[in-house]
Structures are given as structure tokens and as C-alpha cells.
Design a protein around this motif. Structure first.
Motif, PDB file in Angstrom:
ATOM      1  N   TRP A  61       8.455  35.828   4.340  1.00  0.00           N
ATOM      2  CA  TRP A  61       9.134  36.021   5.615  1.00  0.00           C
ATOM      3  C   TRP A  61       8.943  37.437   6.123  1.00  0.00           C
ATOM      4  CZ3 TRP A  61      13.141  39.108   7.418  1.00  0.00           C
ATOM      5  CH2 TRP A  61      13.718  38.714   8.629  1.00  0.00           C
ATOM      6  N   LEU A 115      14.245  29.827   7.156  1.00  0.00           N
ATOM      7  CA  LEU A 115      15.206  28.753   6.898  1.00  0.00           C
ATOM      8  C   LEU A 115      15.167  28.328   5.436  1.00  0.00           C
ATOM      9  CD1 LEU A 115      17.244  26.672   7.938  1.00  0.00           C
ATOM     10  CD2 LEU A 115      15.312  25.189   8.535  1.00  0.00           C
ATOM     11  N   GLY A 144      10.016  31.120  11.147  1.00  0.00           N
ATOM     12  CA  GLY A 144      11.192  30.254  11.154  1.00  0.00           C
ATOM     13  C   GLY A 144      11.244  29.322   9.963  1.00  0.00           C
ATOM     14  N   ARG A 145      10.100  28.785   9.607  1.00  0.00           N
ATOM     15  CA  ARG A 145      10.033  27.837   8.487  1.00  0.00           C
ATOM     16  C   ARG A 145      10.488  28.475   7.192  1.00  0.00           C
ATOM     17  NH1 ARG A 145       4.231  25.606   6.216  1.00  0.00           N
ATOM     18  NH2 ARG A 145       5.009  24.473   4.392  1.00  0.00           N
TER      19      ARG A 145
END
Length: 227
Positions: A202, A51, A47-48
Motif C-alpha cells: 500500500w 482494504l 484501494g484493494r
């Protein structure tokens, strides 16, 4: 005069960043300590960086569109950089937070600049001054002091918790991340470059989390079916 004003403004921003960046890293360490039992390390890193990659991609969208051939040509570089800088230095920090204290995470992670300096000498052929050499020795001594919990007299008997080793691995990976960026020159701007690296990391996090979810499902399936 205008250039002097710009230079002064730049210096003020640089001084502000010196204090802001450690503050942001502190938030990351606090998250690492609070996350266990709430969210898995790979999901947190996923998620980090997802985003971050999305925001940076929007900011550099025009450049990324014009340089898409270049990005595709060097895609494996971005996967390697993302693995070092985003996956290992993201998920492994959160894994460390499951068994070691935030102080150890901070102090051991502080060895990364020292490792970067050593790598610059040994791998990139840069030179060290005597003062820099002394600084490296003092810094590494401090890191070892933290790792052995001050028990120098019983060095061979010290038992490290897994978190200490996770964060040490993350420190080494961050050094590799910095050195590889110096080794691999790029035509992209810093924003576009970081966007590509975020997406490389990611993808690493995504594949690992997917594999972990599939294994977890396979383990639970027999119990769900009553076997």
C-alpha cells in the motif's frame, strides 16, 4: 476419530479453495479489463490492498501489537514483499488490461508457478524430478505459444502489445514474492504476515500515485493559469 474428522473437513475446505481462488482471480482480471478510463491502475491497487490490509490488521490486531518491535525491525522486508506481491502484481495487472485481452492475462500469469519452481531449484537449492522438469517445459512452451500468438514460424516478427509485457513482468514479480517468503522466515502468523505485506505494498502504491498526481497537476497548472 476427532482428528480424522478434522482432517476430512480440512480436505473439503482445501478442495473448495482450489475452485474459489481461481474464481476470485477471474474477478480481478475482469476488473483489469473494465478499469481503463474509469480508475487508474495505482488507485485501484491502492484501494484493494488498503482494504485488505485493514481487514487483516483487525483480525490480527493483538498479535501485531505484541510483535510491533519485530515488524519494525523487518519493515524493509515487508516493503520489498509488498512491492513484488501487491504493487507490481496489482497495478501492473491493471496496466496490462489496458492493451491486452483477459485470456492473455490469465495464461501468461499462469506461468508464475513454473517460475517459482525454477527459482526454488536455482536459488533455494531444491531438487527437481524428471516429471517436474517435463511439466515445466510443457508449461513454458504453452506460455510462449500464447505470447507469440501461435506464430512459431514467424517468431522473430511477432509484435507484442505492451500489456503482454506488463503481465509477464507481474508473473516474474509474483515468483519473486513467493520465493522471498520462503527465503525470509517469520515468527508471525499467516494473517499478521499478510497484513504487514499489504501495508508495505500500500505504501508503494501510495507514493507512486502521489508522485503521479503531482506531475499531472504540474502539467495542468500552466493551462489553468492561462499560460
Amino acid at each position: 476419530m476427532p482428528s480424522e474428522r478434522v482432517s476430512a473437513r480440512t480436505r473439503r475446505w482445501a478442495l473448495a479453495m482450489i475452485w474459489l481462488i481461481p474464481l476470485v482471480w477471474t474477478v480481478n482480471i475482469v476488473a483489469a479489463r473494465q478499469a481503463p478510463g474509469v480508475v487508474s491502475p495505482h488507485v485501484l491497487a491502492l484501494g484493494r490492498w488498503g482494504l485488505s490490509g485493514a481487514i487483516l490488521s483487525v483480525l490480527s490486531a493483538r498479535e501485531l501489537l505484541t510483535q510491533c518491535a519485530y515488524v519494525w525491525q523487518h519493515r524493509w522486508r515487508y516493503v520489498a514483499l509488498g512491492a513484488c506481491g501487491m504493487w507490481i502484481c496489482g497495478a501492473w495487472v491493471y496496466l496490462a488490461g489496458e492493451s491486452t485481452v483477459g485470456m492473455n492475462i490469465s495464461l501468461i500469469y499462469a506461468s508464475s508457478p513454473v517460475l517459482i519452481a525454477l527459482g526454488s531449484v536455482l536459488w533455494l537449492g531444491e531438487r527437481f524430478s524428471k516429471r517436474q522438469t517435463l511439466g515445466v517445459i510443457l508449461a513454458m512452451t504453452g506460455v510462449v505459444h500464447v505470447v507469440v500468438k501461435g506464430e512459431w514460424a514467424h517468431l522473430t516478427q511477432v509484435q507484442l502489445v505492451p500489456g503482454d509485457l506488463w503481465i509477464l513482468g507481474a508473473s516474474i514479480s509474483w515468483a519473486a514474492y513467493a520465493l522471498l517468503q520462503k527465503r525470509w522466515s517469520t515468527t508471525l502468523s499467516p494473517t499478521a504476515q499478510l497484513a504487514c505485506i499489504c501495508w508495505g505494498g500500500w505504501q508503494c502504491c501510495c507514493h507512486l500515485q502521489l508522485g503521479s498526481s503531482v506531475k499531472s497537476t504540474h502539467r495542468r497548472l500552466p493551462h489553468t493559469l492561462g499560460f
